[in-house]
Scaffold this motif. Structure first.
Motif, PDB file in Angstrom:
ATOM      1  N   ALA A  30      27.379  25.469  29.192  1.00 54.59           N
ATOM      2  CA  ALA A  30      28.510  25.969  28.403  1.00 54.59           C
ATOM      3  C   ALA A  30      29.726  26.174  29.298  1.00 54.59           C
ATOM      4  O   ALA A  30      30.855  25.830  28.924  1.00 54.59           O
ATOM      5  CB  ALA A  30      28.133  27.262  27.696  1.00 54.59           C
ATOM      6  N   ARG A  34      33.320  24.272  28.960  1.00 54.96           N
ATOM      7  CA  ARG A  34      34.580  25.023  28.803  1.00 54.96           C
ATOM      8  C   ARG A  34      35.610  24.639  29.855  1.00 54.96           C
ATOM      9  O   ARG A  34      36.802  24.694  29.608  1.00 54.96           O
ATOM     10  CB  ARG A  34      34.313  26.532  28.898  1.00 54.96           C
ATOM     11  N   PHE A  52      32.342  21.097  19.307  1.00 52.70           N
ATOM     12  CA  PHE A  52      32.336  22.336  20.068  1.00 52.70           C
ATOM     13  C   PHE A  52      33.769  22.702  20.430  1.00 52.70           C
ATOM     14  O   PHE A  52      34.585  21.837  20.735  1.00 52.70           O
ATOM     15  CB  PHE A  52      31.533  22.176  21.359  1.00 52.70           C
ATOM     16  N   ARG A  55      35.184  27.013  24.258  1.00 50.22           N
ATOM     17  CA  ARG A  55      34.282  28.057  24.733  1.00 50.22           C
ATOM     18  C   ARG A  55      32.826  27.600  24.696  1.00 50.22           C
ATOM     19  O   ARG A  55      31.931  28.347  25.035  1.00 50.22           O
ATOM     20  CB  ARG A  55      34.460  29.332  23.912  1.00 50.22           C
ATOM     21  N   GLU A  57      31.209  26.831  21.975  1.00 52.48           N
ATOM     22  CA  GLU A  57      30.589  27.250  20.729  1.00 52.48           C
ATOM     23  C   GLU A  57      30.684  26.136  19.699  1.00 52.48           C
ATOM     24  O   GLU A  57      31.697  25.473  19.591  1.00 52.48           O
ATOM     25  CB  GLU A  57      31.309  28.491  20.187  1.00 52.48           C
ATOM     26  N   GLU A  58      29.610  25.961  18.941  1.00 48.60           N
ATOM     27  CA  GLU A  58      29.628  24.932  17.899  1.00 48.60           C
ATOM     28  C   GLU A  58      30.543  25.361  16.761  1.00 48.60           C
ATOM     29  O   GLU A  58      30.545  26.513  16.361  1.00 48.60           O
ATOM     30  CB  GLU A  58      28.219  24.686  17.367  1.00 48.60           C
ATOM     31  N   GLU A  59      31.333  24.422  16.276  1.00 48.93           N
ATOM     32  CA  GLU A  59      32.254  24.715  15.180  1.00 48.93           C
ATOM     33  C   GLU A  59      31.691  24.185  13.885  1.00 48.93           C
ATOM     34  O   GLU A  59      30.941  23.269  13.844  1.00 48.93           O
ATOM     35  CB  GLU A  59      33.615  24.088  15.432  1.00 48.93           C
TER      36      GLU A  59
END
Length: 59
Positions: A30, A34, A52, A55, A57-59
């Motif tokens: 991760a 980023r 993603f 950050r 994170e999955e969108e």
């Protein structure tokens, strides 16, 4: 998890070249994502495309 570097990167005290595949944990993957060092982890590439944010994170 396996990741492929988009640019040279030092990991665990070793400099790795662009295109090199390395094994890292999920938190490190991760962080690499980023910071633009990888596109996404190889082990997590699903059949369908996932998106993603910066950050990791999955969108």
């Amino acid at each position: 998890m396996e990741v492929v570097l988009k640019k040279p990167h030092e990991h665990a005290g070793t400099l790795h070249a662009s295109g090199k595949q390395i094994d890292v944990d999920a938190v490190t993957a991760a962080w690499l994502y980023r910071h633009g060092v990888i596109d996404r982890p190889v082990a997590e590439r699903p059949r369908r495309e996932r998106n993603f944010n910066r950050r990791g994170e999955e969108e």
